[in-house]
Write a protein that holds these residues in place. Structure first.
Motif, PDB file in Angstrom:
ATOM      1  N   GLY A  78      -0.164   5.744 -10.581  1.00  0.00           N
ATOM      2  CA  GLY A  78       0.263   6.613  -9.497  1.00  0.00           C
ATOM      3  C   GLY A  78      -0.200   6.096  -8.149  1.00  0.00           C
ATOM      4  N   MET A  79       0.427   6.843  -6.889  1.00  0.00           N
ATOM      5  CA  MET A  79       0.078   6.380  -5.844  1.00  0.00           C
ATOM      6  C   MET A  79      -1.308   7.560  -5.493  1.00  0.00           C
ATOM      7  SD  MET A  79       2.389   6.641  -2.293  1.00  0.00           S
ATOM      8  CE  MET A  79       2.080   5.631  -0.867  1.00  0.00           C
ATOM      9  N   ALA A  80      -2.181   6.700  -4.641  1.00  0.00           N
ATOM     10  CA  ALA A  80      -3.412   7.411  -4.637  1.00  0.00           C
ATOM     11  C   ALA A  80      -3.462   8.570  -3.268  1.00  0.00           C
ATOM     12  CB  ALA A  80      -4.433   6.593  -4.118  1.00  0.00           C
ATOM     13  N   VAL A  81      -3.628   9.645  -3.822  1.00  0.00           N
ATOM     14  CA  VAL A  81      -3.420  10.600  -2.609  1.00  0.00           C
ATOM     15  C   VAL A  81      -4.884  11.012  -2.523  1.00  0.00           C
ATOM     16  CG1 VAL A  81      -2.800  12.975  -1.644  1.00  0.00           C
ATOM     17  CG2 VAL A  81      -1.266  11.577  -3.105  1.00  0.00           C
ATOM     18  N   VAL A  82      -5.515  10.950  -1.066  1.00  0.00           N
ATOM     19  CA  VAL A  82      -6.954  11.213  -0.731  1.00  0.00           C
ATOM     20  C   VAL A  82      -7.138  12.589   0.229  1.00  0.00           C
ATOM     21  CG1 VAL A  82      -9.061  10.346  -0.112  1.00  0.00           C
ATOM     22  CG2 VAL A  82      -7.155   8.790  -1.366  1.00  0.00           C
ATOM     23  N   PHE A  83      -7.719  13.439  -0.149  1.00  0.00           N
ATOM     24  CA  PHE A  83      -8.045  14.570   0.917  1.00  0.00           C
ATOM     25  C   PHE A  83      -9.610  14.433   1.288  1.00  0.00           C
ATOM     26  CE2 PHE A  83      -4.824  16.323  -2.106  1.00  0.00           C
ATOM     27  CZ  PHE A  83      -3.911  17.023  -1.138  1.00  0.00           C
ATOM     28  N   LEU A  84      -9.810  14.340   2.502  1.00  0.00           N
ATOM     29  CA  LEU A  84     -11.242  14.033   2.940  1.00  0.00           C
ATOM     30  C   LEU A  84     -11.344  15.647   3.624  1.00  0.00           C
ATOM     31  CD1 LEU A  84     -10.953  10.786   4.399  1.00  0.00           C
ATOM     32  CD2 LEU A  84     -12.202  11.392   2.201  1.00  0.00           C
TER      33      LEU A  84
ATOM     34  N   GLY B  58     -17.342   0.810  10.385  1.00  0.00           N
ATOM     35  CA  GLY B  58     -16.044   0.485  10.449  1.00  0.00           C
ATOM     36  C   GLY B  58     -15.289   1.920  10.512  1.00  0.00           C
ATOM     37  N   VAL B  59     -13.957   1.594  10.441  1.00  0.00           N
ATOM     38  CA  VAL B  59     -12.909   2.679  10.434  1.00  0.00           C
ATOM     39  C   VAL B  59     -12.618   3.525   9.051  1.00  0.00           C
ATOM     40  CG1 VAL B  59     -10.444   3.153  10.997  1.00  0.00           C
ATOM     41  CG2 VAL B  59     -11.635   1.300  12.482  1.00  0.00           C
ATOM     42  N   LEU B  60     -12.464   4.810   9.265  1.00  0.00           N
ATOM     43  CA  LEU B  60     -12.319   5.562   8.074  1.00  0.00           C
ATOM     44  C   LEU B  60     -11.511   5.271   7.226  1.00  0.00           C
ATOM     45  CD1 LEU B  60     -13.653   7.821   6.168  1.00  0.00           C
ATOM     46  CD2 LEU B  60     -12.560   9.607   7.742  1.00  0.00           C
ATOM     47  N   GLU B  61     -10.193   5.353   7.710  1.00  0.00           N
ATOM     48  CA  GLU B  61      -9.080   5.052   7.100  1.00  0.00           C
ATOM     49  C   GLU B  61      -8.971   3.479   6.269  1.00  0.00           C
ATOM     50  OE1 GLU B  61      -4.239   4.661   7.836  1.00  0.00           O
ATOM     51  OE2 GLU B  61      -5.361   5.790   9.333  1.00  0.00           O
ATOM     52  N   ASP B  62      -9.427   2.647   6.955  1.00  0.00           N
ATOM     53  CA  ASP B  62      -9.632   1.307   6.349  1.00  0.00           C
ATOM     54  C   ASP B  62     -10.512   1.406   5.185  1.00  0.00           C
ATOM     55  OD1 ASP B  62      -7.988   0.203   8.360  1.00  0.00           O
ATOM     56  OD2 ASP B  62      -9.687  -0.525   9.398  1.00  0.00           O
ATOM     57  N   ALA B  63     -11.610   2.041   5.263  1.00  0.00           N
ATOM     58  CA  ALA B  63     -12.594   2.021   4.311  1.00  0.00           C
ATOM     59  C   ALA B  63     -12.000   2.959   2.784  1.00  0.00           C
ATOM     60  CB  ALA B  63     -13.765   3.019   4.717  1.00  0.00           C
ATOM     61  N   VAL B  64     -11.285   3.806   3.137  1.00  0.00           N
ATOM     62  CA  VAL B  64     -10.433   4.701   2.005  1.00  0.00           C
ATOM     63  C   VAL B  64      -9.618   3.763   1.439  1.00  0.00           C
ATOM     64  CG1 VAL B  64      -8.641   6.611   1.579  1.00  0.00           C
ATOM     65  CG2 VAL B  64     -10.608   7.118   3.229  1.00  0.00           C
ATOM     66  N   ASN B  65      -8.763   2.922   2.345  1.00  0.00           N
ATOM     67  CA  ASN B  65      -7.853   1.877   1.407  1.00  0.00           C
ATOM     68  C   ASN B  65      -8.548   0.903   1.158  1.00  0.00           C
ATOM     69  OD1 ASN B  65      -5.258   3.087   2.103  1.00  0.00           O
ATOM     70  ND2 ASN B  65      -5.435   2.898   4.115  1.00  0.00           N
ATOM     71  N   GLU B  66      -9.600   0.539   1.299  1.00  0.00           N
ATOM     72  CA  GLU B  66     -10.539  -0.539   0.816  1.00  0.00           C
ATOM     73  C   GLU B  66     -10.991  -0.045  -0.714  1.00  0.00           C
ATOM     74  OE1 GLU B  66     -12.145  -4.146  -0.382  1.00  0.00           O
ATOM     75  OE2 GLU B  66     -10.704  -3.674   1.059  1.00  0.00           O
TER      76      GLU B  66
ATOM     77  N   ALA C 223      -2.989   4.333   0.696  1.00  0.00           N
ATOM     78  CA  ALA C 223      -3.176   5.580   0.116  1.00  0.00           C
ATOM     79  C   ALA C 223      -2.425   6.497   1.065  1.00  0.00           C
ATOM     80  CB  ALA C 223      -4.477   6.082   0.022  1.00  0.00           C
ATOM     81  N   VAL C 224      -2.232   7.833   0.619  1.00  0.00           N
ATOM     82  CA  VAL C 224      -1.677   8.938   1.472  1.00  0.00           C
ATOM     83  C   VAL C 224      -3.043   9.777   1.722  1.00  0.00           C
ATOM     84  CG1 VAL C 224      -0.372  10.865   1.407  1.00  0.00           C
ATOM     85  CG2 VAL C 224       0.527   9.003   0.637  1.00  0.00           C
ATOM     86  N   ILE C 225      -3.369   9.625   2.967  1.00  0.00           N
ATOM     87  CA  ILE C 225      -4.573  10.275   3.320  1.00  0.00           C
ATOM     88  C   ILE C 225      -4.467  11.639   4.178  1.00  0.00           C
ATOM     89  CG2 ILE C 225      -6.709   9.825   4.726  1.00  0.00           C
ATOM     90  CD1 ILE C 225      -6.173   6.794   4.197  1.00  0.00           C
ATOM     91  N   HIS C 226      -5.194  12.604   3.797  1.00  0.00           N
ATOM     92  CA  HIS C 226      -5.167  13.936   4.373  1.00  0.00           C
ATOM     93  C   HIS C 226      -6.575  14.314   4.905  1.00  0.00           C
ATOM     94  CE1 HIS C 226      -0.917  14.609   3.184  1.00  0.00           C
ATOM     95  NE2 HIS C 226      -1.450  14.364   1.907  1.00  0.00           N
ATOM     96  N   CYS C 227      -6.979  14.294   6.212  1.00  0.00           N
ATOM     97  CA  CYS C 227      -8.152  14.608   6.692  1.00  0.00           C
ATOM     98  C   CYS C 227      -8.222  15.767   7.451  1.00  0.00           C
ATOM     99  CB  CYS C 227      -8.809  13.343   7.359  1.00  0.00           C
ATOM    100  SG  CYS C 227     -10.293  13.311   7.916  1.00  0.00           S
TER     101      CYS C 227
ATOM    102  N   ILE D  90     -14.651  14.560  -0.918  1.00  0.00           N
ATOM    103  CA  ILE D  90     -13.467  13.555  -1.300  1.00  0.00           C
ATOM    104  C   ILE D  90     -12.759  14.111  -2.514  1.00  0.00           C
ATOM    105  CG2 ILE D  90     -12.864  11.350  -1.674  1.00  0.00           C
ATOM    106  CD1 ILE D  90     -15.753  10.411  -0.614  1.00  0.00           C
ATOM    107  N   THR D  91     -11.586  14.248  -2.486  1.00  0.00           N
ATOM    108  CA  THR D  91     -10.649  14.446  -3.579  1.00  0.00           C
ATOM    109  C   THR D  91      -9.692  13.262  -3.811  1.00  0.00           C
ATOM    110  OG1 THR D  91     -10.679  16.698  -3.381  1.00  0.00           O
ATOM    111  CG2 THR D  91      -9.117  15.993  -4.808  1.00  0.00           C
ATOM    112  N   VAL D  92      -9.548  12.359  -4.748  1.00  0.00           N
ATOM    113  CA  VAL D  92      -8.612  11.446  -5.166  1.00  0.00           C
ATOM    114  C   VAL D  92      -7.774  12.011  -6.238  1.00  0.00           C
ATOM    115  CG1 VAL D  92      -8.478   9.199  -5.939  1.00  0.00           C
ATOM    116  CG2 VAL D  92     -10.364   9.713  -4.571  1.00  0.00           C
ATOM    117  N   ALA D  93      -6.531  12.056  -5.769  1.00  0.00           N
ATOM    118  CA  ALA D  93      -5.747  12.646  -6.854  1.00  0.00           C
ATOM    119  C   ALA D  93      -4.283  11.511  -7.079  1.00  0.00           C
ATOM    120  CB  ALA D  93      -4.966  13.890  -6.363  1.00  0.00           C
ATOM    121  N   PRO D  94      -4.614  10.477  -7.920  1.00  0.00           N
ATOM    122  CA  PRO D  94      -3.352   9.760  -8.269  1.00  0.00           C
ATOM    123  C   PRO D  94      -2.208  10.410  -8.757  1.00  0.00           C
ATOM    124  CG  PRO D  94      -5.475   9.024  -9.236  1.00  0.00           C
ATOM    125  CD  PRO D  94      -5.532  10.275  -8.796  1.00  0.00           C
ATOM    126  N   LYS D  95      -1.073  10.303  -8.132  1.00  0.00           N
ATOM    127  CA  LYS D  95       0.132  10.914  -8.237  1.00  0.00           C
ATOM    128  C   LYS D  95       1.355  10.171  -9.096  1.00  0.00           C
ATOM    129  CE  LYS D  95       2.082  15.387  -8.302  1.00  0.00           C
ATOM    130  NZ  LYS D  95       3.410  14.895  -9.137  1.00  0.00           N
TER     131      LYS D  95
END
Length: 281
Positions: free
Chosen positions: A71-77, A88-96, A127-131, A141-146
Motif C-alpha cells: 500500500g501507499m501509507a495514509v496517515v491521520f493525525l 524537527g518538522v512533523l511532516e518530515d517525522a511522519v515520512n521518516e 505518505a498521504v497525511i491528514h492532520c 495516530i492512525t496509519v492505514a496502508p492502502k
C-alpha cells in the motif's frame, strides 16, 4: 499546560505501525472475518474465506505481509492543541517513520515520485497525511496502508439534492457492482456523504478506519449501513469474486454538512484486510 513531544517519538511509532498494519489485522476485522466464514453458505465462498484465514495465520507467524501490495501509507493525525512538537518538522517525522517502516520491515515500495514520470521513490514515501487539531494534550495516530487494487475501484458521485437517500443507495451499489472481483472481496465499503468534492472522499477514507462491528450513532445512517450491507451481500459477487453471500464485511458511512445545491457521495472500497493501526501518545 503545554506538552512537548519530540518528533522522534512520532517517527518511532509510525515505523512500528507500518509494520504492524501490514502483518496483522485489527481485532474487529479479525472477528468479522471469522464470523463471515461461519455464515457463508456457498461451499466455494467458505473455502476462500478459510484460505484467507490460513493466509493471515501464516503472515502473523512468519512475519510475512498479509498482502504483496503493502500500500501507499495514509496517515491521520489528531493533534491536541496543547501539544508542541520539538526536534524537527512533523511532516518530515511522519515520512521518516514511513521510510523506516517500509525499508526495515522489508515491505514492498509502491510509491512513484510523479504520476506520469513514475520513478519509484524506493522507500514508499511520501505518505498521504491528514492532520486535524483537537482538544487536549495527546496525539492520535492512525496509519492505514492502502493497496490500489481496491483504491482503483473507488468512486465519487456529485449528486443533486433531489436524488436524496435513494440516489445515495444507488451510488453505493453502482460502485460495488463496478468493482466486482477487482477489489479483492470480501470488501469493507467506506462511504462519505456531504461536505464538498474532496471532503466526501476524506470522509469515506476515514470511515474505513472505524470499528466494523459498530454502527453510526445517527439512526438513519445506521439503517443505511445495515441496508447497504444486506443489498451488497445479495449481489452474489462473494469471496474472491467467486460467488457467495460475503461480498462485504461492513459498510461504514460518515456524514458532514453540505451546500444547499449539492449532495456529494464518495465510496472508498477496501479489500478484506482493511489494514490500519491506531495509537495514542
Amino acid at each position: 499546560m503545554i506538552r512537548e513531544i519530540h518528533v522522534d517519538k512520532i517517527t518511532e511509532n509510525i515505523r512500528e505501525m507500518c509494520i504492524e498494519a501490514n502483518h496483522f489485522l485489527t481485532s474487529d476485522m479479525d472477528c468479522r472475518l471469522k464470523e463471515a466464514a461461519g455464515e457463508e453458505t456457498s461451499a466455494l465462498g467458505k473455502q476462500i474465506l478459510e484460505q484467507l484465514q490460513e493466509n493471515l495465520k501464516i503472515a502473523g507467524e512468519d512475519m510475512i505481509p498479509i498482502c504483496q501490495d503493502t500500500g501507499m501509507a495514509v496517515v491521520f493525525l489528531e493533534v491536541g492543541q496543547e501539544v508542541h512538537f520539538v526536534g524537527g518538522v512533523l511532516e518530515d517525522a511522519v515520512n521518516e517513520g514511513v521510510r523506516q517502516g517500509y525499508t526495515q520491515g522489508y515491505l514492498r515500495k509502491s510509491v512513484v515520485n510523479d504520476p506520469i514520470i513514475r520513478e519509484n521513490t524506493k522507500d514508499n514515501t511520501p505518505a498521504v497525511i491528514h492532520c486535524s487539531i483537537v482538544p487536549g494534550d495527546q496525539v492520535k495516530i492512525t496509519v492505514a496502508p492502502k493497496g490500489f487494487g481496491s483504491e482503483n475501484m473507488s468512486r465519487i458521485f456529485m449528486l443533486k439534492p433531489a436524488d436524496g437517500i435513494e440516489g445515495v443507495k444507488n451510488a453505493i451499489l453502482t460502485a460495488v457492482k463496478d468493482a466486482g472481483p477487482n477489489a479483492c472481496p470480501p470488501m469493507v465499503v467506506g462511504v462519505g456523504i456531504g461536505g464538498t468534492f474532496e471532503k466526501a472522499a476524506l470522509l469515506a477514507k476515514q470511515a474505513l478506519t472505524r470499528n466494523v462491528q459498530e454502527h453510526s450513532q445517527i439512526p438513519y445512517v445506521k439503517d443505511l449501513e445495515e441496508e447497504m450491507l444486506e443489498k451488497i451481500n445479495g449481489l452474489g459477487i462473494g469471496p474472491g469474486g467467486l460467488g457467495g453471500r460475503t461480498t462485504a464485511l461492513a459498510v461504514n458511512v460518515n456524514t458532514y454538512p453540505t451546500h444547499i445545491a449539492g449532495l456529494p457521495v464518495a465510496v472508498n472500497i477496501c479489500c478484506h484486510v482493511n489494514r490500519h493501526a491506531v495509537r495514542v501518545i
